[in-house]
Design an enzyme around this catalytic site. Structure first.
Site, PDB file in Angstrom:
ATOM      1  N   HIS A   1      -8.406   1.173  -3.814  1.00  0.00           N
ATOM      2  CA  HIS A   1      -9.330   0.979  -2.686  1.00  0.00           C
ATOM      3  C   HIS A   1      -9.992   2.320  -2.390  1.00  0.00           C
ATOM      4  O   HIS A   1      -9.349   3.228  -1.859  1.00  0.00           O
ATOM      5  CB  HIS A   1      -8.495   0.474  -1.488  1.00  0.00           C
ATOM      6  CG  HIS A   1      -9.263   0.276  -0.235  1.00  0.00           C
ATOM      7  ND1 HIS A   1      -8.638   0.056   0.980  1.00  0.00           N
ATOM      8  CD2 HIS A   1     -10.591   0.240   0.025  1.00  0.00           C
ATOM      9  CE1 HIS A   1      -9.550  -0.098   1.925  1.00  0.00           C
ATOM     10  NE2 HIS A   1     -10.742   0.024   1.375  1.00  0.00           N
TER      11      HIS A   1
ATOM     12  N   ASP B   1      -4.702   3.657  -1.828  1.00  0.00           N
ATOM     13  CA  ASP B   1      -5.767   4.019  -0.881  1.00  0.00           C
ATOM     14  C   ASP B   1      -6.278   5.423  -1.157  1.00  0.00           C
ATOM     15  O   ASP B   1      -5.540   6.399  -1.016  1.00  0.00           O
ATOM     16  CB  ASP B   1      -5.218   3.948   0.548  1.00  0.00           C
ATOM     17  CG  ASP B   1      -5.032   2.513   0.999  1.00  0.00           C
ATOM     18  OD1 ASP B   1      -6.006   1.750   0.944  1.00  0.00           O
ATOM     19  OD2 ASP B   1      -3.903   2.158   1.406  1.00  0.00           O
TER      20      ASP B   1
ATOM     21  N   GLY C   1      -8.766   4.180   7.241  1.00  0.00           N
ATOM     22  CA  GLY C   1      -8.472   5.594   7.389  1.00  0.00           C
ATOM     23  C   GLY C   1      -6.993   5.895   7.587  1.00  0.00           C
ATOM     24  O   GLY C   1      -6.530   6.956   7.181  1.00  0.00           O
ATOM     25  N   PHE C   2      -6.285   4.966   8.192  1.00  0.00           N
ATOM     26  CA  PHE C   2      -4.885   5.238   8.511  1.00  0.00           C
ATOM     27  C   PHE C   2      -4.047   3.989   8.367  1.00  0.00           C
ATOM     28  O   PHE C   2      -4.546   2.879   8.596  1.00  0.00           O
ATOM     29  CB  PHE C   2      -4.766   5.742   9.960  1.00  0.00           C
ATOM     30  CG  PHE C   2      -5.598   6.955  10.225  1.00  0.00           C
ATOM     31  CD1 PHE C   2      -5.124   8.224   9.905  1.00  0.00           C
ATOM     32  CD2 PHE C   2      -6.871   6.827  10.758  1.00  0.00           C
ATOM     33  CE1 PHE C   2      -5.905   9.346  10.120  1.00  0.00           C
ATOM     34  CE2 PHE C   2      -7.670   7.949  10.970  1.00  0.00           C
ATOM     35  CZ  PHE C   2      -7.187   9.210  10.656  1.00  0.00           C
ATOM     36  N   GLY C   3      -2.786   4.179   8.014  1.00  0.00           N
ATOM     37  CA  GLY C   3      -1.835   3.076   8.053  1.00  0.00           C
ATOM     38  C   GLY C   3      -1.358   2.861   9.479  1.00  0.00           C
ATOM     39  O   GLY C   3      -1.596   3.686  10.368  1.00  0.00           O
TER      40      GLY C   3
ATOM     41  N   SER D   1       0.853  -1.196   0.000  1.00  0.00           N
ATOM     42  CA  SER D   1       0.000   0.000   0.000  1.00  0.00           C
ATOM     43  C   SER D   1       0.880   1.234   0.000  1.00  0.00           C
ATOM     44  O   SER D   1       1.640   1.466   0.951  1.00  0.00           O
ATOM     45  CB  SER D   1      -0.894   0.017   1.238  1.00  0.00           C
ATOM     46  OG  SER D   1      -1.397   1.328   1.410  1.00  0.00           O
TER      47      SER D   1
ATOM     48  N   MET E   1     -11.662  -5.968   5.614  1.00  0.00           N
ATOM     49  CA  MET E   1     -10.851  -5.007   6.376  1.00  0.00           C
ATOM     50  C   MET E   1     -10.534  -5.593   7.740  1.00  0.00           C
ATOM     51  O   MET E   1     -11.427  -6.088   8.439  1.00  0.00           O
ATOM     52  CB  MET E   1     -11.594  -3.673   6.545  1.00  0.00           C
ATOM     53  CG  MET E   1     -11.764  -2.849   5.285  1.00  0.00           C
ATOM     54  SD  MET E   1     -10.218  -2.429   4.426  1.00  0.00           S
ATOM     55  CE  MET E   1      -9.309  -1.518   5.694  1.00  0.00           C
TER      56      MET E   1
ATOM     57  N   ASP F   1      -6.701  -6.301   4.569  1.00  0.00           N
ATOM     58  CA  ASP F   1      -6.080  -4.977   4.589  1.00  0.00           C
ATOM     59  C   ASP F   1      -6.150  -4.392   5.996  1.00  0.00           C
ATOM     60  O   ASP F   1      -7.240  -4.175   6.523  1.00  0.00           O
ATOM     61  CB  ASP F   1      -6.836  -4.083   3.593  1.00  0.00           C
ATOM     62  CG  ASP F   1      -6.224  -2.699   3.438  1.00  0.00           C
ATOM     63  OD1 ASP F   1      -5.155  -2.443   4.015  1.00  0.00           O
ATOM     64  OD2 ASP F   1      -6.845  -1.879   2.731  1.00  0.00           O
ATOM     65  N   GLY F   2      -4.965  -4.131   6.565  1.00  0.00           N
ATOM     66  CA  GLY F   2      -4.884  -3.450   7.855  1.00  0.00           C
ATOM     67  C   GLY F   2      -4.114  -4.249   8.886  1.00  0.00           C
ATOM     68  O   GLY F   2      -4.511  -5.352   9.249  1.00  0.00           O
TER      69      GLY F   2
ATOM     70  N   MET G   1      -8.897   8.292  -0.065  1.00  0.00           N
ATOM     71  CA  MET G   1      -9.671   8.708   1.108  1.00  0.00           C
ATOM     72  C   MET G   1     -10.185  10.134   0.924  1.00  0.00           C
ATOM     73  O   MET G   1      -9.438  11.003   0.464  1.00  0.00           O
ATOM     74  CB  MET G   1      -8.788   8.671   2.350  1.00  0.00           C
ATOM     75  CG  MET G   1      -8.145   7.317   2.593  1.00  0.00           C
ATOM     76  SD  MET G   1      -7.076   7.407   4.030  1.00  0.00           S
ATOM     77  CE  MET G   1      -6.519   5.709   4.125  1.00  0.00           C
TER      78      MET G   1
ATOM     79  N   HIS H   1      -1.378  -1.458  -4.145  1.00  0.00           N
ATOM     80  CA  HIS H   1      -2.621  -1.050  -3.478  1.00  0.00           C
ATOM     81  C   HIS H   1      -2.609   0.468  -3.291  1.00  0.00           C
ATOM     82  O   HIS H   1      -1.681   1.027  -2.717  1.00  0.00           O
ATOM     83  CB  HIS H   1      -2.708  -1.768  -2.129  1.00  0.00           C
ATOM     84  CG  HIS H   1      -3.988  -1.573  -1.400  1.00  0.00           C
ATOM     85  ND1 HIS H   1      -5.121  -2.322  -1.664  1.00  0.00           N
ATOM     86  CD2 HIS H   1      -4.328  -0.733  -0.398  1.00  0.00           C
ATOM     87  CE1 HIS H   1      -6.090  -1.949  -0.849  1.00  0.00           C
ATOM     88  NE2 HIS H   1      -5.639  -0.981  -0.071  1.00  0.00           N
TER      89      HIS H   1
ATOM     90  N   SER I   1       2.719  -0.164   6.162  1.00  0.00           N
ATOM     91  CA  SER I   1       3.889   0.108   7.001  1.00  0.00           C
ATOM     92  C   SER I   1       4.865  -1.062   7.014  1.00  0.00           C
ATOM     93  O   SER I   1       6.073  -0.852   7.125  1.00  0.00           O
ATOM     94  CB  SER I   1       3.457   0.492   8.416  1.00  0.00           C
ATOM     95  OG  SER I   1       2.402  -0.319   8.860  1.00  0.00           O
TER      96      SER I   1
ATOM     97  N   MET J   1     -12.042   4.569  -0.358  1.00  0.00           N
ATOM     98  CA  MET J   1     -12.656   4.838   0.955  1.00  0.00           C
ATOM     99  C   MET J   1     -13.307   6.199   0.866  1.00  0.00           C
ATOM    100  O   MET J   1     -12.872   7.174   1.488  1.00  0.00           O
ATOM    101  CB  MET J   1     -11.574   4.784   2.037  1.00  0.00           C
ATOM    102  CG  MET J   1     -11.100   3.351   2.305  1.00  0.00           C
ATOM    103  SD  MET J   1      -9.530   3.298   3.160  1.00  0.00           S
ATOM    104  CE  MET J   1      -8.446   3.475   1.754  1.00  0.00           C
TER     105      MET J   1
HETATM  106  C1  DX5 Z   1      -6.175   1.628   5.810  1.00  0.00           C
HETATM  107  C2  DX5 Z   1      -5.813   1.374   4.370  1.00  0.00           C
HETATM  108  C3  DX5 Z   1      -4.706   0.436   4.251  1.00  0.00           C
HETATM  109  C4  DX5 Z   1      -3.408   0.901   4.872  1.00  0.00           C
HETATM  110  C5  DX5 Z   1      -2.800  -0.298   5.513  1.00  0.00           C
HETATM  111  O1  DX5 Z   1      -7.292   2.354   5.914  1.00  0.00           O
HETATM  112  O2  DX5 Z   1      -6.923   0.853   3.652  1.00  0.00           O
HETATM  113  O3  DX5 Z   1      -4.507  -0.033   2.923  1.00  0.00           O
HETATM  114  O4  DX5 Z   1      -2.505   1.456   3.958  1.00  0.00           O
HETATM  115  O5  DX5 Z   1      -1.704   0.107   6.255  1.00  0.00           O
HETATM  116  P1  DX5 Z   1      -0.957  -0.890   7.246  1.00  0.00           P
HETATM  117  O6  DX5 Z   1      -0.518  -2.066   6.447  1.00  0.00           O
HETATM  118  O7  DX5 Z   1       0.158  -0.057   7.761  1.00  0.00           O
HETATM  119  O8  DX5 Z   1      -1.954  -1.277   8.325  1.00  0.00           O
HETATM  120 ZN    ZN Z   2      -6.491  -0.096   1.678  1.00  0.00          ZN
END
Ligand code: DX5
Ligand code: ZN
Length: 226
Positions: free
Chosen positions: A72, A41, A148-150, A14, A143, A181-182, A43, A39, A204, A74
């Site tokens: 993806h 993301d 929303g966040f990595g 991602s 999910m 994912d996540g 948002m 991937h 990450s 969101m």
């Molecule tokens: C989260 C995203 C993910 C994110 C995953 O909302 O959809 O794709 O980048 O990040 P990690 O692998 O760090 O949890």
């Molecule tokens: Zn994602």
């Protein structure tokens, strides 16, 4: 009768966790490391609290890699943007079950835009929506964090959900990929793969940790191979 060997796990880095000032370099590194999908993301600050990137960035990234783009969305009411992301170079376009009232129409719209169709469910969304949609899908995204966040923690109850989706998928649409994912890292990747996931998204764990993308992808693959 010959038994098919299990398909190797697919890794989808991602780019949310990459350096946004050097996304070209990030996707080239991911490609060199053997990424199966990239991937992306998207948002909007409404469906999720964060804001990331739009179609122009997807188009820019597309110019730097041959690896299919797994976009993806969101975003609230994604039907407003399907054609723009398809034109920007998305190969898979995944929308959220929670993002619209008219999901069947939306999935058809994605199909008609000429890309592969994905449907995502948040961690506490009842899986019955995926069961209904499976015949229409190329990819089901489970999910394992609220989006929303990595860098968030993998939600433990996710393993049972992945297993349930795997059973549905095998029964209803064996060609549909199951993506998670996540919070995927060397500890959780084997849990997700063991539960039946085909594609592991990792942000990450691929772009962080102070080591190369190559090394991080190899660590994930080794963890799954176990
Ligand atoms: C989260 C995203 C993910 C994110 C995953 O909302 O959809 O794709 O980048 O990040 P990690 O692998 O760090 O949890
Ligand atoms: Zn994602």
């Amino acid at each position: 009768m010959t038994t098919q060997p299990p398909a190797p796990i697919r890794i989808a880095p991602s780019i949310l966790s990459a350096d946004f000032a050097d996304l070209g370099g990030a996707v080239r590194a991911a490609e060199a490391a053997g990424a199966d999908l990239i991937h992306v993301d998207v948002m909007d600050g409404h469906f999720v609290p964060n804001i990331s990137i739009g179609p122009a960035v997807v188009a820019a990234v597309k110019r730097h890699t041959e690896v299919p783009l797994d976009v993806h969305l969101m975003i609230q009411e994604p039907g407003r943007y399907v054609e723009r992301f398809a034109a920007a170079g998305a190969d898979y376009l995944t929308v959220h079950a929670e993002s619209t009232h008219h999901l069947h129409r939306l999935l058809q719209q994605v199909r008609e835009s000429g890309v592969k169709v994905g449907l995502a469910v948040n961690p506490l969304t009842p899986l019955v929506v995926l069961e209904g949609a499976l015949p229409l899908l190329d990819l089901a995204l489970v999910m394992t964090v609220d989006p929303g966040f990595g860098g968030q923690e993998f939600i433990a109850g996710s393993v049972a959900r992945i297993e349930a989706v795997r059973r549905m998928r095998d029964r209803m649409n064996p060609n549909c990929l199951i993506e998670v994912d996540g919070g995927i890292n060397a500890r959780t990747a084997p849990l997700a793969a063991g539960a039946g996931a085909d594609v592991l998204v990792a942000g990450s764990a691929v772009f962080g940790g102070g080591v190369s993308v190559q090394e991080n992808v190899a660590t994930l693959r080794a963890a799954v191979a176990g």
